[in-house]
Design a protein around this motif. Structure first.
Motif, mmCIF file in Angstrom:
data_model
loop_
_atom_site.group_PDB
_atom_site.id
_atom_site.type_symbol
_atom_site.label_atom_id
_atom_site.label_comp_id
_atom_site.label_asym_id
_atom_site.label_seq_id
_atom_site.Cartn_x
_atom_site.Cartn_y
_atom_site.Cartn_z
ATOM 1 N N GLN A 91 1.955 -5.531 9.678
ATOM 2 C CA GLN A 91 2.021 -4.454 8.765
ATOM 3 C C GLN A 91 2.464 -3.272 9.417
ATOM 4 O O GLN A 91 2.694 -3.480 10.747
ATOM 5 C CB GLN A 91 0.288 -4.063 8.416
ATOM 6 C CG GLN A 91 -0.486 -5.205 8.026
ATOM 7 C CD GLN A 91 0.017 -5.644 6.562
ATOM 8 O OE1 GLN A 91 0.112 -4.950 5.658
ATOM 9 N NE2 GLN A 91 0.421 -6.974 6.520
ATOM 10 N N ASN A 100 -2.038 -8.907 8.944
ATOM 11 C CA ASN A 100 -3.172 -9.515 7.996
ATOM 12 C C ASN A 100 -3.212 -10.946 7.975
ATOM 13 O O ASN A 100 -1.772 -11.508 7.951
ATOM 14 C CB ASN A 100 -2.683 -9.280 6.690
ATOM 15 C CG ASN A 100 -3.460 -7.855 6.162
ATOM 16 O OD1 ASN A 100 -4.306 -7.494 6.731
ATOM 17 N ND2 ASN A 100 -3.231 -7.561 4.909
ATOM 18 N N ILE A 102 -4.143 -14.480 6.609
ATOM 19 C CA ILE A 102 -4.156 -15.115 5.057
ATOM 20 C C ILE A 102 -3.956 -16.572 5.205
ATOM 21 O O ILE A 102 -3.184 -16.846 5.643
ATOM 22 C CB ILE A 102 -3.071 -14.361 4.091
ATOM 23 C CG1 ILE A 102 -3.360 -12.885 3.969
ATOM 24 C CG2 ILE A 102 -3.738 -14.809 2.847
ATOM 25 C CD1 ILE A 102 -2.207 -12.040 3.502
ATOM 26 N N SER A 103 -5.225 -17.145 4.586
ATOM 27 C CA SER A 103 -5.106 -18.445 4.469
ATOM 28 C C SER A 103 -4.624 -18.944 2.952
ATOM 29 O O SER A 103 -4.957 -18.442 1.932
ATOM 30 C CB SER A 103 -6.461 -19.089 4.688
ATOM 31 O OG SER A 103 -6.386 -20.659 4.514
ATOM 32 N N ARG A 135 5.573 -13.483 1.344
ATOM 33 C CA ARG A 135 4.484 -12.832 1.697
ATOM 34 C C ARG A 135 3.742 -12.483 0.499
ATOM 35 O O ARG A 135 2.332 -12.569 0.512
ATOM 36 C CB ARG A 135 4.807 -11.682 2.440
ATOM 37 C CG ARG A 135 3.884 -10.606 2.844
ATOM 38 C CD ARG A 135 4.472 -9.089 3.281
ATOM 39 N NE ARG A 135 5.372 -9.430 4.568
ATOM 40 C CZ ARG A 135 4.862 -8.859 5.814
ATOM 41 N NH1 ARG A 135 3.721 -8.102 5.832
ATOM 42 N NH2 ARG A 135 5.684 -9.092 6.709
ATOM 43 N N GLU A 144 -0.560 -12.877 -0.535
ATOM 44 C CA GLU A 144 -1.294 -11.920 -0.577
ATOM 45 C C GLU A 144 -1.835 -12.005 -1.845
ATOM 46 O O GLU A 144 -3.100 -11.451 -2.116
ATOM 47 C CB GLU A 144 -0.435 -10.487 -0.597
ATOM 48 C CG GLU A 144 0.182 -10.153 0.964
ATOM 49 C CD GLU A 144 0.954 -9.087 1.047
ATOM 50 O OE1 GLU A 144 1.253 -8.577 2.182
ATOM 51 O OE2 GLU A 144 1.722 -8.670 -0.273
ATOM 52 N N THR A 200 -6.499 -16.420 0.731
ATOM 53 C CA THR A 200 -7.935 -15.888 1.083
ATOM 54 C C THR A 200 -7.402 -15.108 2.438
ATOM 55 O O THR A 200 -7.121 -15.630 3.492
ATOM 56 C CB THR A 200 -8.722 -16.962 1.307
ATOM 57 O OG1 THR A 200 -8.767 -17.583 -0.223
ATOM 58 C CG2 THR A 200 -10.292 -16.476 1.553
ATOM 59 N N GLU A 201 -7.854 -13.780 2.415
ATOM 60 C CA GLU A 201 -7.821 -12.886 3.624
ATOM 61 C C GLU A 201 -8.830 -13.453 4.611
ATOM 62 O O GLU A 201 -9.961 -13.350 4.165
ATOM 63 C CB GLU A 201 -7.926 -11.516 3.325
ATOM 64 C CG GLU A 201 -7.483 -10.706 4.369
ATOM 65 C CD GLU A 201 -7.294 -9.144 4.277
ATOM 66 O OE1 GLU A 201 -7.285 -8.473 5.530
ATOM 67 O OE2 GLU A 201 -7.345 -8.826 3.138
ATOM 68 N N LYS A 231 -8.636 -12.057 8.056
ATOM 69 C CA LYS A 231 -9.064 -11.024 8.782
ATOM 70 C C LYS A 231 -7.774 -10.364 9.005
ATOM 71 O O LYS A 231 -6.678 -10.692 8.870
ATOM 72 C CB LYS A 231 -9.598 -11.525 10.314
ATOM 73 C CG LYS A 231 -10.246 -10.563 11.187
ATOM 74 C CD LYS A 231 -11.026 -11.103 12.252
ATOM 75 C CE LYS A 231 -11.686 -9.684 12.993
ATOM 76 N NZ LYS A 231 -12.600 -10.296 13.928
ATOM 77 N N THR A 232 -7.964 -8.787 9.439
ATOM 78 C CA THR A 232 -6.862 -7.999 10.072
ATOM 79 C C THR A 232 -7.052 -7.861 11.418
ATOM 80 O O THR A 232 -8.252 -7.451 11.777
ATOM 81 C CB THR A 232 -6.768 -6.541 9.320
ATOM 82 O OG1 THR A 232 -6.592 -6.732 7.828
ATOM 83 C CG2 THR A 232 -5.536 -5.570 9.940
#
Length: 99
Positions: free
Chosen positions: A47, A53, A55-56, A84, A88, A92-93, A95-96
């Protein structure tokens, strides 16, 4: 991690590959051969503030949304790329993180 020569790992008991994308990188690439072994692709997207970020994306969604890389030579026609924005919007996020 499942070995020293690959970024394949297990996450929640499922086989995944972990890929990173710098802030100005807009896609993640995975070889077609590797996709056949995976449950999902985990993308870590940098970011503007330097955090990532994570993301799966299920491998089925990756395959359905991939485009072929423009690479030539040994990898020509062997790598699928997903943007990307697909991660997004359809992933599924997890974690950041900041490192």
């Amino acid at each position: 991690m499942l070995g020293s020569r690959s970024n394949e790992a297990t996450l929640g008991g499922k086989r995944v590959v972990i890929k990173c994308a710098a802030r100005n990188t807009n896609s993640i690439g995975v070889t077609h051969l590797m996709l056949g072994r995976l449950h999902s692709v985990v993308g870590a997207f940098q970011q503007p503030n330097g955090s990532f970020n994570v993301i799966s994306l299920p491998v089925t969604v990756f395959i359905a949304n991939q485009r072929h890389s423009r690479s030539q030579g040994a990898t020509e026609g062997k790598v699928g790329l997903v943007s990307r924005s697909v991660f997004e919007s359809k992933g599924t996020e997890i974690k950041t993180v900041r490192i």
